[in-house]
Design a protein around this motif. Structure first.
Motif, PDB file in Angstrom:
ATOM      1  N   PRO A  91     -13.780 -14.519   2.761  1.00  0.00           N
ATOM      2  CA  PRO A  91     -12.361 -14.784   3.045  1.00  0.00           C
ATOM      3  C   PRO A  91     -11.779 -15.795   2.066  1.00  0.00           C
ATOM      4  CG  PRO A  91     -13.624 -14.747   5.075  1.00  0.00           C
ATOM      5  CD  PRO A  91     -14.630 -14.678   3.960  1.00  0.00           C
ATOM      6  N   GLY A  92     -10.612 -15.452   1.523  1.00  0.00           N
ATOM      7  CA  GLY A  92      -9.949 -16.311   0.552  1.00  0.00           C
ATOM      8  C   GLY A  92     -10.353 -16.058  -0.878  1.00  0.00           C
ATOM      9  N   SER A  93     -11.355 -15.227  -1.123  1.00  0.00           N
ATOM     10  CA  SER A  93     -11.792 -14.931  -2.483  1.00  0.00           C
ATOM     11  C   SER A  93     -10.825 -13.956  -3.142  1.00  0.00           C
ATOM     12  CB  SER A  93     -13.200 -14.353  -2.463  1.00  0.00           C
ATOM     13  OG  SER A  93     -13.228 -13.122  -1.770  1.00  0.00           O
ATOM     14  N   PRO A  94     -10.855 -13.828  -4.474  1.00  0.00           N
ATOM     15  CA  PRO A  94      -9.962 -12.852  -5.135  1.00  0.00           C
ATOM     16  C   PRO A  94     -10.175 -11.428  -4.633  1.00  0.00           C
ATOM     17  CG  PRO A  94     -10.855 -14.390  -6.737  1.00  0.00           C
ATOM     18  CD  PRO A  94     -11.569 -14.668  -5.448  1.00  0.00           C
ATOM     19  N   ALA A  95     -11.434 -11.043  -4.380  1.00  0.00           N
ATOM     20  CA  ALA A  95     -11.691  -9.696  -3.876  1.00  0.00           C
ATOM     21  C   ALA A  95     -11.071  -9.504  -2.500  1.00  0.00           C
ATOM     22  CB  ALA A  95     -13.196  -9.439  -3.826  1.00  0.00           C
ATOM     23  N   ALA A  96     -11.159 -10.520  -1.646  1.00  0.00           N
ATOM     24  CA  ALA A  96     -10.583 -10.415  -0.312  1.00  0.00           C
ATOM     25  C   ALA A  96      -9.061 -10.307  -0.372  1.00  0.00           C
ATOM     26  CB  ALA A  96     -11.001 -11.610   0.536  1.00  0.00           C
ATOM     27  N   ARG A  97      -8.434 -11.004  -1.314  1.00  0.00           N
ATOM     28  CA  ARG A  97      -6.974 -10.922  -1.433  1.00  0.00           C
ATOM     29  C   ARG A  97      -6.536  -9.549  -1.937  1.00  0.00           C
ATOM     30  NH1 ARG A  97      -7.585 -16.438  -3.184  1.00  0.00           N
ATOM     31  NH2 ARG A  97      -7.664 -15.785  -5.366  1.00  0.00           N
ATOM     32  N   VAL A  98      -7.320  -8.963  -2.852  1.00  0.00           N
ATOM     33  CA  VAL A  98      -6.993  -7.613  -3.316  1.00  0.00           C
ATOM     34  C   VAL A  98      -7.095  -6.620  -2.162  1.00  0.00           C
ATOM     35  CG1 VAL A  98      -7.723  -5.741  -4.836  1.00  0.00           C
ATOM     36  CG2 VAL A  98      -7.661  -8.088  -5.695  1.00  0.00           C
ATOM     37  N   ALA A  99      -8.165  -6.731  -1.369  1.00  0.00           N
ATOM     38  CA  ALA A  99      -8.339  -5.827  -0.231  1.00  0.00           C
ATOM     39  C   ALA A  99      -7.242  -6.021   0.806  1.00  0.00           C
ATOM     40  CB  ALA A  99      -9.717  -6.045   0.395  1.00  0.00           C
ATOM     41  N   PRO A 155      -6.924  -5.787  16.289  1.00  0.00           N
ATOM     42  CA  PRO A 155      -8.239  -5.534  15.680  1.00  0.00           C
ATOM     43  C   PRO A 155      -8.335  -6.170  14.304  1.00  0.00           C
ATOM     44  CG  PRO A 155      -6.868  -3.581  15.528  1.00  0.00           C
ATOM     45  CD  PRO A 155      -6.097  -4.571  16.339  1.00  0.00           C
ATOM     46  N   SER A 156      -9.532  -6.563  13.954  1.00  0.00           N
ATOM     47  CA  SER A 156      -9.771  -7.134  12.632  1.00  0.00           C
ATOM     48  C   SER A 156      -9.965  -6.004  11.630  1.00  0.00           C
ATOM     49  CB  SER A 156     -11.008  -8.035  12.666  1.00  0.00           C
ATOM     50  OG  SER A 156     -12.144  -7.295  13.109  1.00  0.00           O
ATOM     51  N   LEU A 157      -9.374  -6.166  10.464  1.00  0.00           N
ATOM     52  CA  LEU A 157      -9.485  -5.165   9.415  1.00  0.00           C
ATOM     53  C   LEU A 157     -10.817  -5.314   8.692  1.00  0.00           C
ATOM     54  CD1 LEU A 157      -5.841  -5.354   8.049  1.00  0.00           C
ATOM     55  CD2 LEU A 157      -6.806  -3.684   9.615  1.00  0.00           C
ATOM     56  N   PRO A 158     -11.286  -4.270   8.018  1.00  0.00           N
ATOM     57  CA  PRO A 158     -12.582  -4.356   7.325  1.00  0.00           C
ATOM     58  C   PRO A 158     -12.602  -5.489   6.315  1.00  0.00           C
ATOM     59  CG  PRO A 158     -11.834  -2.076   7.441  1.00  0.00           C
ATOM     60  CD  PRO A 158     -10.699  -2.923   7.939  1.00  0.00           C
ATOM     61  N   ALA A 159     -13.688  -6.215   6.308  1.00  0.00           N
ATOM     62  CA  ALA A 159     -13.836  -7.359   5.407  1.00  0.00           C
ATOM     63  C   ALA A 159     -14.362  -6.891   4.055  1.00  0.00           C
ATOM     64  CB  ALA A 159     -14.779  -8.392   6.007  1.00  0.00           C
TER      65      ALA A 159
END
Length: 342
Positions: free
Chosen positions: A217-225, A209-213
């Protein structure tokens, strides 16, 4: 008769339709699904989850609907949660760090800081428990909890992951889907190590399953999440790895991963016989068939004679007067009479 009791060709509806039927906002409905408050079923066509109309009817029949369901789905942040427990916000944060209260959601604000959300209903239950009175009214935390706070322990990401794993496992229908849940929270290299067979690993990724976005993708916020959603504690990683191995073994016994079938190689067909070599069919017989002789009719065929070779051309006689004289002398020596000329 209610409109939901009317007979329908499809006994289920989409999640968006169910949210409208239950007078819930999209976020409230998704949280209700995560918590198991609304039962869903898989879509046979592969289009996501669906909600049975019987489940909608059950929820709508509650006397406090929809306000009662909304109240049970209400979430609060640190400040509002501290107000429900009647403690300072710093004390509430310590409770969350050592795992006394478990977040149900998180998001990143504009400063990319993680904001944790908690179920208000669970906080009310925590405050109502008698054995939590010393935690709420005492001036200091117990010694064991103080040691964890001083060591910088923060169990909020791990507790959120544990809650999310429970939600995903409730939706899993077979061992391959269960294995995909455990693989989703591990690093990308763990499935490669634990599932070395490429066909099984490819089949496992189908049910991962895909995790919540959170953010692009690839942004600093996405890496923190992503750091929050991936297991990082050694004992947690060991538990997920063990569960993944057990789930793959169970899935392998129940339904092995599909593999490509080998191609069948056919022998080349023999070349067609020359028309001249085929015997002519007899009268009244179909072409291509020869009559089989009976045992008494078998007669040996005479062997064919080899064609006569042409006689070699006679050697050219030596002509000339000198040749005739020499042949005549040879006859005289042998006592032969020379031939008479005519």
């Amino acid at each position: 008769m209610s409109e939901h009791t009317v007979t329908r060709s499809d006994p289920t509806c989409t999640t968006s339709r169910a949210a409208r039927e239950l007078d819930l906002r999209r976020g409230e409905f998704e949280l209700a699904m995560h918590l198991g408050r609304i039962r869903t079923v898989p879509d046979e066509g592969g289009g996501g989850r669906r909600v049975p109309y019987a489940e909608i009817e059950r929820l709508r029949s509650a006397p406090d609907h929809p306000e009662g369901l909304r109240q049970r789905l209400s979430v609060v942040g640190t400040s509002a949660g501290a107000g429900l427990l009647e403690v300072p916000a710093t004390r509430f944060t310590r409770f969350a760090r050592v795992g006394l209260v478990t977040p149900v959601r998180f998001y990143l604000n504009r400063y990319r800081a993680v904001v944790w959300l908690y179920l208000a209903d669970e906080l009310r239950q925590f405050a109502a428990e008698p054995y939590n009175a010393s935690l709420l009214k005492g001036r200091m935390l117990p010694h064991s909890l103080r040691g964890q706070v001083q060591a910088g322990v923060d169990l909020r990401p791990r507790n959120w992951r544990g809650r999310h794993v429970g939600f995903l496992l409730r939706q899993a229908e077979d061992p391959w889907q269960q294995a995909g849940v455990f693989a989703a929270l591990l690093g990308p290299g763990d499935p490669v190590e634990l599932v070395p067979d490429p066909y099984e690993r490819a089949h496992l990724n189908r049910f991962r399953p895909s995790l919540p976005a959170h953010g692009t993708p690839g942004s600093p916020a996405a890496r923190v999440a992503e750091r929050i959603m991936r297991a990082d504690e050694p004992d947690e990683v060991a538990w997920l790895r063990a569960e993944l191995i057990a789930a793959v073994e169970a899935a392998r016994l129940e339904q092995p991963a599909p593999r490509p079938t080998p191609r069948r190689t056919t022998a080349p067909a023999p070349p067609p016989a020359s028309p001249a070599a085929e015997p002519r069919p007899g009268r009244g017989e179909p072409p291509g068939l020869e009559p089989l002789p009976s045992r008494g009719d078998e007669v040996a065929q005479p062997a064919r004679k080899a064609p006569a070779q042409p006689a070699p051309a006679p050697a050219r006689a030596r002509g000339g007067l000198l040749g005739r004289l020499r042949r005549g002398r040879a006859r005289i020596r042998r006592g032969e009479r020379p031939p008479r000329r005519t």
